[in-house]
Write a protein that holds these residues in place. Structure first.
Motif, PDB file in Angstrom:
ATOM      1  N   LEU B  17       0.820  -1.214   0.000  1.00  0.00           N
ATOM      2  CA  LEU B  17       0.000   0.000   0.000  1.00  0.00           C
ATOM      3  C   LEU B  17       0.855   1.265   0.000  1.00  0.00           C
ATOM      4  N   GLU B  18       1.884   1.296   0.875  1.00  0.00           N
ATOM      5  CA  GLU B  18       2.730   2.499   0.953  1.00  0.00           C
ATOM      6  C   GLU B  18       3.407   2.767  -0.389  1.00  0.00           C
ATOM      7  N   THR B  19       3.867   1.708  -1.027  1.00  0.00           N
ATOM      8  CA  THR B  19       4.532   1.891  -2.320  1.00  0.00           C
ATOM      9  C   THR B  19       3.598   2.569  -3.315  1.00  0.00           C
ATOM     10  N   VAL B  20       2.347   2.088  -3.372  1.00  0.00           N
ATOM     11  CA  VAL B  20       1.386   2.677  -4.308  1.00  0.00           C
ATOM     12  C   VAL B  20       1.142   4.142  -3.965  1.00  0.00           C
ATOM     13  N   ILE B  21       0.908   4.412  -2.681  1.00  0.00           N
ATOM     14  CA  ILE B  21       0.555   5.776  -2.266  1.00  0.00           C
ATOM     15  C   ILE B  21       1.694   6.740  -2.579  1.00  0.00           C
ATOM     16  N   PHE B  22       2.901   6.339  -2.170  1.00  0.00           N
ATOM     17  CA  PHE B  22       4.014   7.265  -2.359  1.00  0.00           C
ATOM     18  C   PHE B  22       4.427   7.359  -3.826  1.00  0.00           C
ATOM     19  N   ALA B  23       4.276   6.261  -4.547  1.00  0.00           N
ATOM     20  CA  ALA B  23       4.570   6.338  -5.979  1.00  0.00           C
ATOM     21  C   ALA B  23       3.614   7.326  -6.642  1.00  0.00           C
ATOM     22  N   MET B  24       2.344   7.262  -6.249  1.00  0.00           N
ATOM     23  CA  MET B  24       1.351   8.136  -6.873  1.00  0.00           C
ATOM     24  C   MET B  24       1.609   9.592  -6.503  1.00  0.00           C
ATOM     25  N   ALA B  25       1.883   9.837  -5.224  1.00  0.00           N
ATOM     26  CA  ALA B  25       2.201  11.208  -4.810  1.00  0.00           C
ATOM     27  C   ALA B  25       3.427  11.707  -5.583  1.00  0.00           C
ATOM     28  N   ALA B  26       4.378  10.800  -5.805  1.00  0.00           N
ATOM     29  CA  ALA B  26       5.606  11.198  -6.501  1.00  0.00           C
ATOM     30  C   ALA B  26       5.370  11.378  -8.004  1.00  0.00           C
ATOM     31  N   VAL B  27       4.416  10.648  -8.582  1.00  0.00           N
ATOM     32  CA  VAL B  27       4.082  10.874  -9.997  1.00  0.00           C
ATOM     33  C   VAL B  27       3.566  12.307 -10.159  1.00  0.00           C
ATOM     34  N   GLY B  28       2.729  12.739  -9.199  1.00  0.00           N
ATOM     35  CA  GLY B  28       2.242  14.117  -9.214  1.00  0.00           C
ATOM     36  C   GLY B  28       3.392  15.109  -9.113  1.00  0.00           C
ATOM     37  N   LEU B  29       4.298  14.832  -8.176  1.00  0.00           N
ATOM     38  CA  LEU B  29       5.464  15.705  -8.012  1.00  0.00           C
ATOM     39  C   LEU B  29       6.326  15.710  -9.268  1.00  0.00           C
ATOM     40  N   ASN B  30       6.379  14.561  -9.918  1.00  0.00           N
ATOM     41  CA  ASN B  30       7.199  14.453 -11.115  1.00  0.00           C
ATOM     42  C   ASN B  30       6.708  15.423 -12.195  1.00  0.00           C
ATOM     43  N   VAL B  31       5.380  15.511 -12.338  1.00  0.00           N
ATOM     44  CA  VAL B  31       4.825  16.466 -13.305  1.00  0.00           C
ATOM     45  C   VAL B  31       5.245  17.887 -12.918  1.00  0.00           C
ATOM     46  N   GLN B  32       5.136  18.173 -11.613  1.00  0.00           N
ATOM     47  CA  GLN B  32       5.401  19.540 -11.159  1.00  0.00           C
ATOM     48  C   GLN B  32       6.890  19.846 -11.118  1.00  0.00           C
ATOM     49  N   PHE B  33       7.632  19.010 -10.410  1.00  0.00           N
ATOM     50  CA  PHE B  33       9.046  19.294 -10.189  1.00  0.00           C
ATOM     51  C   PHE B  33       9.922  18.704 -11.296  1.00  0.00           C
ATOM     52  N   ALA B 243       8.062  11.641  -0.573  1.00  0.00           N
ATOM     53  CA  ALA B 243       7.693  11.625  -1.991  1.00  0.00           C
ATOM     54  C   ALA B 243       8.835  12.179  -2.853  1.00  0.00           C
ATOM     55  N   TYR B 244       9.484  13.239  -2.368  1.00  0.00           N
ATOM     56  CA  TYR B 244      10.645  13.767  -3.104  1.00  0.00           C
ATOM     57  C   TYR B 244      11.763  12.733  -3.161  1.00  0.00           C
ATOM     58  N   THR B 245      11.979  12.055  -2.015  1.00  0.00           N
ATOM     59  CA  THR B 245      13.026  11.029  -1.967  1.00  0.00           C
ATOM     60  C   THR B 245      12.749   9.951  -3.011  1.00  0.00           C
ATOM     61  N   VAL B 246      11.500   9.490  -3.002  1.00  0.00           N
ATOM     62  CA  VAL B 246      11.078   8.467  -3.953  1.00  0.00           C
ATOM     63  C   VAL B 246      11.344   8.928  -5.381  1.00  0.00           C
ATOM     64  N   ALA B 263       9.151   1.660  -4.827  1.00  0.00           N
ATOM     65  CA  ALA B 263       9.371   0.232  -4.523  1.00  0.00           C
ATOM     66  C   ALA B 263      10.697   0.057  -3.781  1.00  0.00           C
ATOM     67  N   ILE B 264      11.742   0.749  -4.253  1.00  0.00           N
ATOM     68  CA  ILE B 264      13.051   0.616  -3.601  1.00  0.00           C
ATOM     69  C   ILE B 264      13.013   1.214  -2.198  1.00  0.00           C
ATOM     70  N   PHE B 265      12.394   2.372  -2.085  1.00  0.00           N
ATOM     71  CA  PHE B 265      12.317   3.059  -0.794  1.00  0.00           C
ATOM     72  C   PHE B 265      11.665   2.163   0.257  1.00  0.00           C
ATOM     73  N   TRP B 266      10.508   1.584  -0.096  1.00  0.00           N
ATOM     74  CA  TRP B 266       9.806   0.773   0.910  1.00  0.00           C
ATOM     75  C   TRP B 266      10.426  -0.599   1.070  1.00  0.00           C
ATOM     76  N   LEU B 267      11.088  -1.088   0.047  1.00  0.00           N
ATOM     77  CA  LEU B 267      11.843  -2.338   0.176  1.00  0.00           C
ATOM     78  C   LEU B 267      12.965  -2.165   1.198  1.00  0.00           C
ATOM     79  N   VAL B 268      13.700  -1.081   1.064  1.00  0.00           N
ATOM     80  CA  VAL B 268      14.827  -0.842   1.970  1.00  0.00           C
ATOM     81  C   VAL B 268      14.321  -0.605   3.392  1.00  0.00           C
TER      82      VAL B 268
END
Lengths: 326, 330
Positions: B17-33, B243-246, B263-268
């Motif tokens: 679940l965390e991977t999905v949530i943070f990946a999605m938040a980071a996809v949004g950030l990716n568009v912006q940042f 999310a930025y880290t991801v 995936a890597i972030f939550w794996l580690v």
């Protein structure tokens, strides 16, 4: 693609006989009085009472100026004369305190920069703005105007913009070949040398098919080997029917390519005229040297100053000998 | 030490679940940042608006799930406009300051006792997830294979989450290969140059902020539904920074960067957590050095060290292009 695009794609000078537009521009400006704010026979840009203050400093205070269509006009002046500020005002990158200016009889005062560009007045920057992490060809494609795919709703559907993209790419490749950047097509713009970036910026500006090109110090930071080629490209702009206004410090360049020179000092326009007239103008010499004519501006002046200096030295020498003899 | 469970927990967290949530938040950030260069330090606020929009509409207002989703999306758009209208004409730093402050305002507002009647205060809201799980076509039981066996509830929310995540990645890919995406990347490099070419920079930045914010709100929906609860302190600044880290681990301005990064972030995190906990239990680590309660903090320290190593040896992220980083040094 607009019908007049062939204008920009041909070999430089092929559509019009080489140099003929210079003759036209020089002839048109021949009878224009050599004075600040002189009216031109066919002005593309007319500005009135443009002022810009930064606190107590009046950076720009231009009463009236006209830029002749189809000519290369140089805007010169000492550091801090307000040339770049005036440029920024005209192109919508800065807001004036007062003033009105018309481009092709359309008022451009307080029009945002992107609209100024869309109306056909496109600029480059003193510090080159190559988009480093885009490839050269992407930089070029970005320059094209009226792209359907730049609208969010169309962007998702490739068929809506694919054909236009191909046309723009073809045009970009022709321009790159002309500017000898075609071998760099897929390199990041950030990997280009300073001079190549200047070329890219100019080529990119041409993608929008402007009527008037505003170049802010096109020669700054360009190595001498590229200077000649850049000069040639600026002259080409005129041959293709574009109007050029440029800011420059390099007097040799100004003399070489401009049809008309406008001199600014302390925010005001102090002189206008063809290059040779302007450079002999006492007001211009004062503007540059603050009234102390230490450096020669013309050969005759140089000779005269040299002679004066030698005479002075001899007099001193004679005086020193006189002292020694005593 | 039970390496079997350590490995299987780690593998589960890769799709968790965390991977999905943070990946999605980071996809949004990716568009912006990543693409537009907008420094949005308030992604947590967009996630919170999504989560709370849904929870409040369903639980307190008694409306349907769909209304909750619409309100969450609408809320994200409004927040983007509120933040963007005053700051996007200014230098990039103003957006950063405004967003980080706004994120805290949003969190504290949801937390305040004055609004308890509508937000549940610091306890948050539960009991709004019924409609979502009623849509679950899966019957009771566990689904999946190998280490990836989940209950029907978790399977359902993960399924929805991953489908949405893939859709957003496709959306980003489609947008960024288009001329629209090219303008965005140009703005990231130098917005004055783009302006001088006749593009309305302000409108593009606003569009990017809204799109990224709405994707963030979807991360909030999954967060709220997956946990079956919203709680204000889950949407603190650390959510934004994770999310930025991801995003940076995966590689900014790369379509799948956020997914691989998450995936890597939550794996580690899972690996360090389980290894440390088991090492302490097995007596490999003396309790004078670390007790089980400190594992949570220490694992973040270790993740921090790993991130530093990554930034030193692979500053462009997993998917990034080293040449681009070299250009930045100029």
């Amino acid at each position: 693609m607009p019908a007049d695009s062939s204008f920009h794609t041909g070999v430089p000078g092929a559509t019009v006989q080489n140099g003929s537009r210079k003759a036209v521009a020089v002839a048109a400006l021949a009878d224009v009085p050599r004075e600040p704010g002189a009216p031109k026979p066919d002005p593309i840009l007319v500005a009135d009472d443009v002022t810009r203050r930064f606190g107590g400093l009046t950076a720009v205070d231009v009463k009236h100026v006209e830029i002749q269509r189809g000519a290369i006009t140089a805007l010169i002046g000492p550091n801090g004369a307000g040339k770049t500020t005036f440029f920024n005002l005209l192109t919508g990158f800065d807001r004036p305190d007062t003033g009105e200016w018309r481009f092709n009889d359309r008022s451009l005062a307080r029009v945002p920069a992107h609209k100024v560009a869309r109306y056909g007045m496109v600029r480059t920057f003193q510090l080159t703005k190559a988009l480093s992490r885009l490839t050269v060809i992407e930089n070029m494609r970005l320059g094209a105007g009226g792209q359907r795919g730049e609208r969010l709703m169309n962007a998702l559907f490739r068929p809506a913009w694919a054909q236009q993209e191909r046309d723009n790419t073809a045009r970009a490749e022709e321009l790159l070949a002309r500017f000898k950047l075609d071998t760099k097509r897929d390199d990041f713009a950030g990997s280009l040398s300073g001079g190549q970036r200047k070329l890219l910026e100019m080529a990119r500006a041409l993608m929008s098919e402007p009527e008037m090109v505003m170049l802010d110090e096109p020669m700054a930071g360009v190595n001498p080997a590229l200077t000649q080629s850049l000069l040639g490209h600026v002259k080409d702009l005129r041959e293709q029917g574009m109007t050029v206004l440029f800011v420059e410090h390099d007097m040799d360049m100004v003399r070489d390519i401009s049809d008309w020179v406008i001199v600014m000092a302390q925010g005001k326009i102090v002189a206008e005229g063809p290059p040779d007239d302007v450079m002999a103008n006492p007001a211009v010499i004062d503007a540059y040297l603050g009234g102390h004519h230490d450096a020669p501006l013309t050969e005759a002046e140089e000779q005269r100053q040299l002679a004066a200096a030698e005479a002075e030295l001899e007099a001193e020498h004679a005086a020193a000998e006189g002292d020694g003899a005593r | 030490m039970d390496w079997g469970s350590i490995i299987s927990n780690a593998l589960r967290s890769v799709v968790g679940l965390e991977t999905v949530i943070f990946a999605m938040a980071a996809v949004g950030l990716n568009v912006q940042f990543g693409y537009a260069g907008l420094l949005n330090f308030g992604q947590a606020a967009f996630v919170a608006i999504g989560a709370y929009g849904l929870a409040i509409m369903v639980f307190f207002a008694g409306l349907s799930l769909w209304v909750g989703l619409a309100v969450g999306i609408g809320g994200a758009v409004v927040l983007a406009l509120l933040l963007g209208v005053p700051t996007l004409r200014l230098r990039a730093d103003y957006l950063a300051i405004a967003t980080i402050a706004a994120a805290e305002i949003v969190r504290i507002a949801f937390r305040s006792s004055t609004l308890r009647e509508w937000t549940g205060g610091s306890n948050g809201i539960t009991g709004f997830d019924g409609q979502f799980y009623a849509l679950n076509p899966l019957s009771n039981g566990t689904y999946g294979f190998g280490p990836w066996r989940f209950s029907e509830r978790l399977t359902w929310v993960l399924l929805v989450g991953w489908v949405l995540l893939i859709l957003f990645c496709v959306l980003v890919w489609l947008l960024m290969r288009s001329p629209w995406g090219r303008v965005l990347k140009g703005i990231r490099e130098d917005e004055d140059a783009v302006r001088s070419l006749g593009k309305n920079v302000y409108a593009y930045k606003m569009q990017a902020l809204i799109i990224g914010g709405v994707i963030g709100a979807f991360a909030g929906f999954i967060y709220a539904l997956g946990r079956a609860a919203v709680q204000p302190d889950l949407y603190g600044t650390e959510l934004t920074f994770f999310a930025y880290t991801v995003l940076l681990v995966g590689g900014a301005a790369r379509v799948f960067g956020p997914v691989v990064g998450a995936a890597i972030f939550w794996l580690v995190l899972s690996l360090t957590d389980n290894v440390l906990a088991q090492a302490i239990n097995a007596g490999y680590v003396s309790s004078s050095i670390m007790n089980p309660n400190q594992v949570g903090q220490v694992r973040f320290m270790l993740v921090g060290v790993l991130l530093m190593l990554l930034m030193i040896y692979r500053p462009q992220g997993i998917f990034g292009d080293k040449r681009e980083i070299a250009l930045n040094a100029r």
